[in-house]
Design an enzyme around this catalytic site. Structure first.
Site, short mmCIF file in Angstrom:
data_model
loop_
_atom_site.label_atom_id
_atom_site.label_comp_id
_atom_site.label_asym_id
_atom_site.label_seq_id
_atom_site.Cartn_x
_atom_site.Cartn_y
_atom_site.Cartn_z
N HIS A 1 0.84 -1.20 0.00
CA HIS A 1 0.00 0.00 0.00
C HIS A 1 0.87 1.24 0.00
O HIS A 1 1.89 1.30 0.68
CB HIS A 1 -0.96 0.02 1.20
CG HIS A 1 -0.30 -0.23 2.52
ND1 HIS A 1 0.07 -1.48 2.93
CD2 HIS A 1 0.08 0.62 3.50
CE1 HIS A 1 0.63 -1.41 4.12
NE2 HIS A 1 0.66 -0.16 4.50
N HIS B 1 1.00 5.11 1.01
CA HIS B 1 0.37 6.16 1.80
C HIS B 1 0.48 7.48 1.04
O HIS B 1 1.58 7.86 0.61
CB HIS B 1 1.09 6.35 3.13
CG HIS B 1 1.03 5.20 4.08
ND1 HIS B 1 0.16 5.15 5.16
CD2 HIS B 1 1.75 4.05 4.14
CE1 HIS B 1 0.37 4.03 5.83
NE2 HIS B 1 1.32 3.33 5.24
P1 AMP Z 1 1.55 0.34 7.43
O1 AMP Z 1 1.91 0.56 8.87
O2 AMP Z 1 2.44 1.05 6.47
O3 AMP Z 1 1.42 -1.15 7.12
O4 AMP Z 1 0.14 1.00 7.22
C1 AMP Z 1 -1.07 0.35 7.45
C2 AMP Z 1 -2.12 1.41 7.52
O5 AMP Z 1 -3.39 0.80 7.42
C3 AMP Z 1 -2.11 2.21 8.84
O6 AMP Z 1 -1.92 3.59 8.55
C4 AMP Z 1 -3.49 1.93 9.42
O7 AMP Z 1 -4.04 3.05 10.08
C5 AMP Z 1 -4.29 1.54 8.19
N1 AMP Z 1 -5.45 0.69 8.42
C6 AMP Z 1 -5.52 -0.40 9.21
N2 AMP Z 1 -6.74 -0.95 9.17
C7 AMP Z 1 -7.47 -0.17 8.31
C8 AMP Z 1 -8.82 -0.21 7.84
N3 AMP Z 1 -9.69 -1.16 8.23
N4 AMP Z 1 -9.23 0.76 6.99
C9 AMP Z 1 -8.37 1.73 6.59
N5 AMP Z 1 -7.10 1.81 6.99
C10 AMP Z 1 -6.65 0.89 7.85
#
Ligand code: AMP
Length: 116
Positions: free
Chosen positions: A102, A104
């Site tokens: 993903h 950001h």
């Molecule tokens: P990372 O730490 O780079 O793996 O980012 C994962 C991101 O996913 C974090 O910023 C979380 O806040 C986000 N996240 C986790 N669960 C969800 C969800 N159900 N919907 C939207 N974002 C989410």
């Protein structure tokens, strides 16, 4: 973790709700559930790719689509002029907590450097 249990695969399939801001056959973009900036959007491939570390040469077009989607969303969010941050956290030291690639897209405030 199997793809059936992957959180972002479940969001991509519609099984788990999210605030979707863009989707096509290749990518999905939705608002981060715990935003770290006024605009915080995640852009993901629809099909499971664990991380940038496991991406293959054949994912080149997909990775380009993810970047260009982020640029288009930045324009749509009104943050393109002032600038924004795009981040791909990869693996444990990279701070990756969801193991589905993903990007950001963060904006709406000035970002610090270096990142924590
Ligand atoms: P990372 O730490 O780079 O793996 O980012 C994962 C991101 O996913 C974090 O910023 C979380 O806040 C986000 N996240 C986790 N669960 C969800 C969800 N159900 N919907 C939207 N974002 C989410």
């Amino acid at each position: 973790m199997s793809e059936a249990q992957c959180l972002f695969c479940r969001i991509a399939s519609g099984e788990i709700p999210a605030t979707v801001v863009f989707e096509d056959e290749h990518v999905l973009a939705f608002r981060d559930i715990d935003p770290k900036a006024p605009t915080h959007i995640l852009v993901i491939p629809r099909n499971h790719v664990t991380s940038l570390a496991t991406a293959q040469a054949g994912h080149g077009d997909l990775l380009g689509r993810i970047l260009l989607t982020a640029a288009e969303l930045a324009r749509a969010e009104g943050i393109a002029e002032n600038g924004y941050r795009t981040v791909l956290n990869t693996g444990a030291d990279g701070g990756q907590s969801v193991h589905h690639l993903h990007l950001h897209l963060l904006g709406g405030r000035a970002m610090g450097w270096p990142p924590g």
